[in-house]
Design a protein around this motif. Structure first.
Motif, PDB file in Angstrom:
ATOM      1  N   SER A 193       6.807  66.601  61.179  1.00 50.30           N
ATOM      2  CA  SER A 193       5.417  66.632  60.764  1.00 50.30           C
ATOM      3  C   SER A 193       4.836  65.217  60.800  1.00 50.30           C
ATOM      4  CB  SER A 193       5.293  67.184  59.344  1.00 50.30           C
ATOM      5  OG  SER A 193       5.935  66.306  58.427  1.00 50.30           O
ATOM      6  N   LYS A 194       3.511  65.124  60.583  1.00 46.08           N
ATOM      7  CA  LYS A 194       2.892  63.804  60.506  1.00 46.08           C
ATOM      8  C   LYS A 194       3.480  62.992  59.356  1.00 46.08           C
ATOM      9  CE  LYS A 194      -1.698  64.073  62.615  1.00 46.08           C
ATOM     10  NZ  LYS A 194      -3.146  63.846  62.375  1.00 46.08           N
ATOM     11  N   ARG A 195       3.748  63.658  58.226  1.00 45.91           N
ATOM     12  CA  ARG A 195       4.325  62.969  57.070  1.00 45.91           C
ATOM     13  C   ARG A 195       5.702  62.414  57.417  1.00 45.91           C
ATOM     14  NH1 ARG A 195       4.305  62.137  51.740  1.00 45.91           N
ATOM     15  NH2 ARG A 195       6.248  62.322  50.578  1.00 45.91           N
ATOM     16  N   ALA A 196       6.486  63.193  58.163  1.00 46.16           N
ATOM     17  CA  ALA A 196       7.808  62.719  58.589  1.00 46.16           C
ATOM     18  C   ALA A 196       7.672  61.497  59.501  1.00 46.16           C
ATOM     19  CB  ALA A 196       8.567  63.831  59.298  1.00 46.16           C
ATOM     20  N   GLN A 197       6.648  61.513  60.368  1.00 49.84           N
ATOM     21  CA  GLN A 197       6.399  60.354  61.227  1.00 49.84           C
ATOM     22  C   GLN A 197       6.178  59.108  60.379  1.00 49.84           C
ATOM     23  OE1 GLN A 197       6.439  59.748  64.378  1.00 49.84           O
ATOM     24  NE2 GLN A 197       6.126  61.639  65.534  1.00 49.84           N
ATOM     25  N   VAL A 198       5.385  59.235  59.316  1.00 48.42           N
ATOM     26  CA  VAL A 198       5.087  58.091  58.455  1.00 48.42           C
ATOM     27  C   VAL A 198       6.352  57.595  57.763  1.00 48.42           C
ATOM     28  CG1 VAL A 198       3.798  57.311  56.428  1.00 48.42           C
ATOM     29  CG2 VAL A 198       2.704  58.813  58.102  1.00 48.42           C
ATOM     30  N   LEU A 199       7.123  58.512  57.185  1.00 51.20           N
ATOM     31  CA  LEU A 199       8.326  58.132  56.439  1.00 51.20           C
ATOM     32  C   LEU A 199       9.359  57.464  57.334  1.00 51.20           C
ATOM     33  CD1 LEU A 199       8.781  61.279  54.145  1.00 51.20           C
ATOM     34  CD2 LEU A 199       8.012  58.999  53.460  1.00 51.20           C
ATOM     35  N   VAL A 200       9.567  58.018  58.530  1.00 49.74           N
ATOM     36  CA  VAL A 200      10.581  57.469  59.435  1.00 49.74           C
ATOM     37  C   VAL A 200      10.094  56.158  60.044  1.00 49.74           C
ATOM     38  CG1 VAL A 200      11.909  57.876  61.531  1.00 49.74           C
ATOM     39  CG2 VAL A 200      11.579  59.724  59.894  1.00 49.74           C
ATOM     40  N   SER A 201       8.810  56.073  60.358  1.00 47.74           N
ATOM     41  CA  SER A 201       8.297  54.823  60.928  1.00 47.74           C
ATOM     42  C   SER A 201       8.463  53.672  59.945  1.00 47.74           C
ATOM     43  CB  SER A 201       6.821  54.970  61.314  1.00 47.74           C
ATOM     44  OG  SER A 201       5.995  55.026  60.165  1.00 47.74           O
ATOM     45  N   PHE A 202       8.482  53.984  58.637  1.00 50.57           N
ATOM     46  CA  PHE A 202       8.633  52.932  57.636  1.00 50.57           C
ATOM     47  C   PHE A 202      10.027  52.309  57.675  1.00 50.57           C
ATOM     48  CE2 PHE A 202       9.189  51.300  53.259  1.00 50.57           C
ATOM     49  CZ  PHE A 202       8.117  50.410  53.252  1.00 50.57           C
ATOM     50  N   VAL A 203      11.019  52.998  58.249  1.00 49.26           N
ATOM     51  CA  VAL A 203      12.347  52.401  58.403  1.00 49.26           C
ATOM     52  C   VAL A 203      12.248  51.166  59.285  1.00 49.26           C
ATOM     53  CG1 VAL A 203      14.697  52.739  59.242  1.00 49.26           C
ATOM     54  CG2 VAL A 203      13.513  54.607  58.085  1.00 49.26           C
ATOM     55  N   GLY A 204      11.630  51.323  60.462  1.00 50.55           N
ATOM     56  CA  GLY A 204      11.456  50.179  61.354  1.00 50.55           C
ATOM     57  C   GLY A 204      10.548  49.124  60.760  1.00 50.55           C
ATOM     58  N   THR A 205       9.499  49.563  60.076  1.00 47.71           N
ATOM     59  CA  THR A 205       8.574  48.615  59.446  1.00 47.71           C
ATOM     60  C   THR A 205       9.286  47.795  58.380  1.00 47.71           C
ATOM     61  OG1 THR A 205       6.723  50.107  59.840  1.00 47.71           O
ATOM     62  CG2 THR A 205       6.426  48.423  58.162  1.00 47.71           C
ATOM     63  N   LEU A 206      10.070  48.463  57.534  1.00 46.42           N
ATOM     64  CA  LEU A 206      10.825  47.760  56.493  1.00 46.42           C
ATOM     65  C   LEU A 206      11.809  46.782  57.109  1.00 46.42           C
ATOM     66  CD1 LEU A 206      11.590  47.404  53.498  1.00 46.42           C
ATOM     67  CD2 LEU A 206      13.196  49.305  53.779  1.00 46.42           C
ATOM     68  N   CYS A 207      12.443  47.200  58.193  1.00 48.84           N
ATOM     69  CA  CYS A 207      13.404  46.338  58.890  1.00 48.84           C
ATOM     70  C   CYS A 207      12.750  45.025  59.308  1.00 48.84           C
ATOM     71  CB  CYS A 207      13.962  47.086  60.103  1.00 48.84           C
ATOM     72  SG  CYS A 207      14.968  46.070  61.201  1.00 48.84           S
ATOM     73  N   TYR A 208      11.602  45.108  59.959  1.00 48.58           N
ATOM     74  CA  TYR A 208      10.933  43.901  60.416  1.00 48.58           C
ATOM     75  C   TYR A 208      10.349  43.100  59.255  1.00 48.58           C
ATOM     76  CZ  TYR A 208      11.411  45.162  65.324  1.00 48.58           C
ATOM     77  OH  TYR A 208      11.923  45.448  66.555  1.00 48.58           O
ATOM     78  N   PHE A 209       9.889  43.793  58.206  1.00 46.65           N
ATOM     79  CA  PHE A 209       9.368  43.095  57.031  1.00 46.65           C
ATOM     80  C   PHE A 209      10.468  42.253  56.378  1.00 46.65           C
ATOM     81  CE2 PHE A 209       8.635  42.972  52.417  1.00 46.65           C
ATOM     82  CZ  PHE A 209       7.408  42.315  52.386  1.00 46.65           C
ATOM     83  N   VAL A 210      11.628  42.862  56.188  1.00 51.90           N
ATOM     84  CA  VAL A 210      12.762  42.139  55.599  1.00 51.90           C
ATOM     85  C   VAL A 210      13.166  40.968  56.489  1.00 51.90           C
ATOM     86  CG1 VAL A 210      15.211  42.312  55.006  1.00 51.90           C
ATOM     87  CG2 VAL A 210      13.624  44.097  54.279  1.00 51.90           C
ATOM     88  N   SER A 211      13.152  41.187  57.809  1.00 49.55           N
ATOM     89  CA  SER A 211      13.576  40.131  58.731  1.00 49.55           C
ATOM     90  C   SER A 211      12.694  38.888  58.612  1.00 49.55           C
ATOM     91  CB  SER A 211      13.563  40.645  60.172  1.00 49.55           C
ATOM     92  OG  SER A 211      12.245  40.797  60.656  1.00 49.55           O
ATOM     93  N   GLU A 212      11.446  39.064  58.230  1.00 46.55           N
ATOM     94  CA  GLU A 212      10.558  37.916  58.102  1.00 46.55           C
ATOM     95  C   GLU A 212      10.554  37.332  56.695  1.00 46.55           C
ATOM     96  OE1 GLU A 212       6.914  37.830  60.042  1.00 46.55           O
ATOM     97  OE2 GLU A 212       7.709  38.713  61.875  1.00 46.55           O
ATOM     98  N   ILE A 213      10.644  38.173  55.687  1.00 47.03           N
ATOM     99  CA  ILE A 213      10.531  37.684  54.316  1.00 47.03           C
ATOM    100  C   ILE A 213      11.760  36.895  53.871  1.00 47.03           C
ATOM    101  CG2 ILE A 213      11.537  39.624  53.024  1.00 47.03           C
ATOM    102  CD1 ILE A 213       8.182  37.925  52.244  1.00 47.03           C
ATOM    103  N   VAL A 214      12.922  37.120  54.507  1.00 47.53           N
ATOM    104  CA  VAL A 214      14.134  36.413  54.090  1.00 47.53           C
ATOM    105  C   VAL A 214      14.332  35.089  54.821  1.00 47.53           C
ATOM    106  CG1 VAL A 214      15.301  38.578  53.495  1.00 47.53           C
ATOM    107  CG2 VAL A 214      15.648  37.589  55.765  1.00 47.53           C
TER     108      VAL A 214
END
Length: 378
Positions: A13-34
């Motif tokens: 579903s669209k909601r699943a798209q949002v939740l799963v896309s956040f995995v990659g988003t979190l990955c890149y966010f962590v990569s920059e914040i650390v």
């Protein structure tokens, strides 16, 4: 992999798209914040041991993802652990390149980063085959072992060049060895050129991953099969192998800011003029080629541009500060997915507009910075 997870592990579903896309988003966010922490680690233990740390984080994150049963497991393993690992690897390599190259640094950076394109050409097919023959869990474990072997080889081959005039700027004297220099950070944060470049970086980071993350999902939405969606990522990565080298060579001839602005416009127009009207496989192939050739220009030119703007002594601190300041922009793919989920419009239309307008805005800011440097002389 995102498209496979949505279709097979969640409810497609669209909601699943949002939740799963956040995995990659979190990955890149962590990569920059650390990055400030990684900078201190580099100062403490050197490049080789830092690379080893990154290797185990990346491989451990992927293998751990193979045992995930819910979305929050993926947030921890792939989002946090893997994300921290790629930051460690990236910062360590970026610290080494300027030590060995005083000229043609953009070309050297492009060649180094072109290896990502080669990996991206092969890995999607490994993932697609493994997903079909086994399942997503075993795909993550296999990838973890592949990355472990490849990165251990890199740990052996990468070598620092010991020089007195190029040390990571992370200390404030002998008493505070290993701590970030607040004097240097203050100088960086009051540097007008750096702040203008940071604005351009935020626009780039906001939109950079949108086409790359969502092209496979978009392909299945318009009726293409999973194999065709996977092939788009491989095509984009093949184009990026050539594009990253070409961008580096061109930047050494024309200047980092001019080339960054040029390819930002190309990236934006590809979404507005190609992806906007892409409803068949050949048109998506064209979009994958153009976006693959141009979308990673920011990360290729960012290190040599910072060297020009800040100088060697402030380079590593400037790199950390820039990545921290631009880290919230990593949420771009998840934010635009949330917008798409709330709007009553054609699915992925917000993605197309978002990834088209922002790179062009970034290019305008880079041209303003170029004009300012030419006018003031620094």
């Amino acid at each position: 992999m995102q498209d496979y997870l949505v279709a097979h592990m969640f409810d497609d579903s669209k909601r699943a798209q949002v939740l799963v896309s956040f995995v990659g988003t979190l990955c890149y966010f962590v990569s920059e914040i650390v990055t400030p922490l990684v900078q201190v680690i580099l100062q403490r233990i050197g490049v080789r041991y830092t690379l080893l740390l990154g290797t185990f984080l990346v491989s451990g994150g992927l293998i751990g993802s193979g045992f995930a049963t819910t979305i929050w497991h993926l947030y921890i393993s792939q989002g946090i652990c893997y994300g921290a690992g790629i930051s460690v690897l990236y910062l360590a390599i970026m610290a080494v390149i300027p030590q060995w190259f005083s000229k043609r640094r953009s070309t050297a950076t492009g060649i180094v980063m072109s290896g990502i394109g080669l990996a991206g050409l092969i890995i999607p097919y490994v993932m697609y085959t493994s997903n079909n023959a086994l399942n997503a869990s075993w795909t993550f474990r296999i990838l973890g072992l592949i990355y472990l072997g490849a990165n251990l080889l890199a740990c052996v081959l990468v070598k620092e060049k010991k020089t007195e005039n190029f040390k990571p700027s992370v200390s404030c004297g002998s008493e505070s060895e290993g701590k970030l220099s607040f004097t240097i950070i203050r100088d960086i944060l009051t540097d007008a050129n750096f702040l203008i470049y940071t604005l351009a970086a935020i626009f780039q980071v906001l939109s950079r991953n949108v086409p790359f993350f969502f092209l496979p999902s978009y392909a299945t939405t318009i009726g293409l099969d999973a194999a065709q969606g996977t092939s788009l990522i491989s095509i984009a990565c093949a184009a990026s192998f050539v594009g990253r080298i070409f961008v580096g060579i061109l930047a050494d001839r024309w200047g980092n800011l001019i080339v960054g602005a040029l390819f930002g416009v190309i990236t934006g127009l590809s979404s507005l003029l190609i992806w906007m009207f892409a409803y068949n496989y050949p048109t998506l192939i064209l979009q994958a080629i153009v976006i693959g050739f141009s979308f990673d220009t920011y990360y290729i030119l960012m290190p040599p541009t910072l060297l020009e703007l800040l100088g060697k002594q402030k380079f590593t601190s400037g790199l950390s500060v820039l990545m921290v300041l631009s880290s919230p922009a990593i949420l771009g793919p998840s934010l635009i997915s949330a917008v798409d989920d709330t709007l009553d419009c054609e699915q992925f239309l917000p993605h197309k507009v978002f990834s088209g307008v922002l790179p062009i805005l970034s290019s305008l800011v880079l041209l303003i910075l170029r004009y300012r440097i030419n006018r003031t002389g620094h």
